[in-house]
Design a protein around this motif. Structure first.
Motif, PDB file in Angstrom:
ATOM      1  N   GLN A  61     -23.182  27.703  11.101  1.00 43.19           N
ATOM      2  CA  GLN A  61     -21.833  28.023  10.660  1.00 43.19           C
ATOM      3  C   GLN A  61     -21.803  28.602   9.252  1.00 43.19           C
ATOM      4  N   ARG A  62     -22.813  28.349   8.478  1.00 42.13           N
ATOM      5  CA  ARG A  62     -22.863  28.893   7.119  1.00 42.13           C
ATOM      6  C   ARG A  62     -23.126  30.389   7.210  1.00 42.13           C
ATOM      7  N   LYS A  63     -22.243  31.163   6.584  1.00 40.53           N
ATOM      8  CA  LYS A  63     -22.387  32.621   6.634  1.00 40.53           C
ATOM      9  C   LYS A  63     -22.761  33.141   5.255  1.00 40.53           C
ATOM     10  N   ASP A  64     -23.597  34.137   5.261  1.00 37.78           N
ATOM     11  CA  ASP A  64     -23.867  34.843   4.026  1.00 37.78           C
ATOM     12  C   ASP A  64     -22.704  35.795   3.787  1.00 37.78           C
ATOM     13  N   ASP A  65     -22.566  36.241   2.559  1.00 34.04           N
ATOM     14  CA  ASP A  65     -21.485  37.171   2.250  1.00 34.04           C
ATOM     15  C   ASP A  65     -21.699  38.479   3.002  1.00 34.04           C
ATOM     16  N   GLU A  66     -20.614  38.967   3.545  1.00 34.95           N
ATOM     17  CA  GLU A  66     -20.670  40.245   4.251  1.00 34.95           C
ATOM     18  C   GLU A  66     -20.643  41.371   3.228  1.00 34.95           C
ATOM     19  N   PRO A  67     -21.156  42.536   3.589  1.00 30.84           N
ATOM     20  CA  PRO A  67     -21.193  43.644   2.627  1.00 30.84           C
ATOM     21  C   PRO A  67     -19.805  44.040   2.103  1.00 30.84           C
ATOM     22  N   LEU A  68     -18.791  43.971   2.948  1.00 29.91           N
ATOM     23  CA  LEU A  68     -17.451  44.322   2.487  1.00 29.91           C
ATOM     24  C   LEU A  68     -16.935  43.320   1.457  1.00 29.91           C
ATOM     25  N   MET A  69     -17.268  42.054   1.656  1.00 31.59           N
ATOM     26  CA  MET A  69     -16.838  41.045   0.689  1.00 31.59           C
ATOM     27  C   MET A  69     -17.548  41.249  -0.642  1.00 31.59           C
ATOM     28  N   ILE A  70     -18.816  41.627  -0.572  1.00 33.57           N
ATOM     29  CA  ILE A  70     -19.573  41.881  -1.795  1.00 33.57           C
ATOM     30  C   ILE A  70     -18.981  43.079  -2.533  1.00 33.57           C
ATOM     31  N   LEU A  71     -18.642  44.143  -1.809  1.00 28.06           N
ATOM     32  CA  LEU A  71     -18.043  45.322  -2.432  1.00 28.06           C
ATOM     33  C   LEU A  71     -16.695  44.994  -3.069  1.00 28.06           C
ATOM     34  N   GLU A  72     -15.875  44.215  -2.382  1.00 28.94           N
ATOM     35  CA  GLU A  72     -14.579  43.823  -2.932  1.00 28.94           C
ATOM     36  C   GLU A  72     -14.753  43.023  -4.218  1.00 28.94           C
ATOM     37  N   ARG A  73     -15.699  42.102  -4.213  1.00 31.25           N
ATOM     38  CA  ARG A  73     -15.953  41.275  -5.394  1.00 31.25           C
ATOM     39  C   ARG A  73     -16.403  42.149  -6.560  1.00 31.25           C
ATOM     40  N   GLU A  74     -17.300  43.124  -6.294  1.00 35.72           N
ATOM     41  CA  GLU A  74     -17.769  44.016  -7.350  1.00 35.72           C
ATOM     42  C   GLU A  74     -16.639  44.880  -7.888  1.00 35.72           C
ATOM     43  N   LYS A  75     -15.790  45.391  -6.996  1.00 37.72           N
ATOM     44  CA  LYS A  75     -14.651  46.202  -7.439  1.00 37.72           C
ATOM     45  C   LYS A  75     -13.709  45.381  -8.312  1.00 37.72           C
ATOM     46  N   LYS A  76     -13.476  44.133  -7.940  1.00 40.93           N
ATOM     47  CA  LYS A  76     -12.589  43.275  -8.723  1.00 40.93           C
ATOM     48  C   LYS A  76     -13.207  43.001 -10.090  1.00 40.93           C
ATOM     49  N   GLN A  77     -14.515  42.774 -10.140  1.00 41.31           N
ATOM     50  CA  GLN A  77     -15.174  42.537 -11.421  1.00 41.31           C
ATOM     51  C   GLN A  77     -15.090  43.766 -12.315  1.00 41.31           C
ATOM     52  N   GLN A  78     -15.281  44.952 -11.721  1.00 40.00           N
ATOM     53  CA  GLN A  78     -15.187  46.185 -12.494  1.00 40.00           C
ATOM     54  C   GLN A  78     -13.763  46.406 -12.995  1.00 40.00           C
ATOM     55  N   ALA A  79     -12.775  46.131 -12.152  1.00 37.55           N
ATOM     56  CA  ALA A  79     -11.381  46.292 -12.556  1.00 37.55           C
ATOM     57  C   ALA A  79     -11.039  45.326 -13.685  1.00 37.55           C
ATOM     58  N   ASP A  80     -11.537  44.112 -13.606  1.00 38.46           N
ATOM     59  CA  ASP A  80     -11.295  43.138 -14.670  1.00 38.46           C
ATOM     60  C   ASP A  80     -11.947  43.588 -15.975  1.00 38.46           C
ATOM     61  N   ALA A  81     -13.153  44.139 -15.883  1.00 36.93           N
ATOM     62  CA  ALA A  81     -13.845  44.612 -17.082  1.00 36.93           C
ATOM     63  C   ALA A  81     -13.091  45.771 -17.723  1.00 36.93           C
ATOM     64  N   VAL A  82     -12.598  46.683 -16.911  1.00 36.60           N
ATOM     65  CA  VAL A  82     -11.828  47.819 -17.431  1.00 36.60           C
ATOM     66  C   VAL A  82     -10.533  47.318 -18.067  1.00 36.60           C
ATOM     67  N   ASP A  83      -9.896  46.357 -17.443  1.00 34.12           N
ATOM     68  CA  ASP A  83      -8.653  45.801 -17.970  1.00 34.12           C
ATOM     69  C   ASP A  83      -8.891  45.116 -19.314  1.00 34.12           C
ATOM     70  N   ARG A  84      -9.973  44.346 -19.417  1.00 35.14           N
ATOM     71  CA  ARG A  84     -10.294  43.688 -20.687  1.00 35.14           C
ATOM     72  C   ARG A  84     -10.560  44.725 -21.783  1.00 35.14           C
ATOM     73  N   GLN A  85     -11.282  45.781 -21.437  1.00 35.99           N
ATOM     74  CA  GLN A  85     -11.589  46.826 -22.409  1.00 35.99           C
ATOM     75  C   GLN A  85     -10.308  47.540 -22.843  1.00 35.99           C
ATOM     76  N   TYR A  86      -9.400  47.784 -21.915  1.00 34.34           N
ATOM     77  CA  TYR A  86      -8.124  48.435 -22.219  1.00 34.34           C
ATOM     78  C   TYR A  86      -7.315  47.585 -23.197  1.00 34.34           C
ATOM     79  N   HIS A  87      -7.219  46.292 -22.930  1.00 32.66           N
ATOM     80  CA  HIS A  87      -6.449  45.416 -23.806  1.00 32.66           C
ATOM     81  C   HIS A  87      -7.103  45.288 -25.186  1.00 32.66           C
ATOM     82  N   ARG A  88      -8.429  45.267 -25.217  1.00 32.34           N
ATOM     83  CA  ARG A  88      -9.137  45.218 -26.489  1.00 32.34           C
ATOM     84  C   ARG A  88      -8.850  46.480 -27.313  1.00 32.34           C
ATOM     85  N   THR A  89      -8.836  47.636 -26.653  1.00 27.85           N
ATOM     86  CA  THR A  89      -8.546  48.896 -27.337  1.00 27.85           C
ATOM     87  C   THR A  89      -7.110  48.907 -27.848  1.00 27.85           C
ATOM     88  N   LEU A  90      -6.177  48.402 -27.042  1.00 28.02           N
ATOM     89  CA  LEU A  90      -4.786  48.326 -27.498  1.00 28.02           C
ATOM     90  C   LEU A  90      -4.662  47.446 -28.740  1.00 28.02           C
TER      91      LEU A  90
END
Length: 78
Positions: A21-50
């Motif tokens: 029953q234990r599943k490894d992360d699916e590739p789509l879930m991994i991509l979503e997680r990476e996109k969210k991390q990148q979006a968070d990093a861009v958002d932090r950089q934007y606020h720091r610049t502001l």
């Protein structure tokens, strides 16, 4: 001996179901997680610049007249 063997077999079958029953992360879930991390990093950089822009704007908010030396003493900036 047969009881021990039977007990080991039953425990082995039960743990096999639990591990299946234990599943490894699916590739789509991994991509979503990476996109969210990148979006968070861009958002932090934007606020720091502001924040840096606001600080710089506050520091340079004093009135500076570069032509003050070129005017006559009784001429005032209007």
């Amino acid at each position: 001996m047969r009881r021990v063997f039977a007990a080991v077999m039953v425990l082995g079958m039960m743990s096999g179901d639990a591990l299946a029953q234990r599943k490894d992360d699916e590739p789509l879930m991994i991509l979503e997680r990476e996109k969210k991390q990148q979006a968070d990093a861009v958002d932090r950089q934007y606020h720091r610049t502001l924040e840096q822009t606001r600080k710089n704007k506050e520091e340079t908010a004093t009135s500076n007249d570069p032509w003050a030396n070129m005017r006559a003493p009784n001429d005032r900036k209007k």
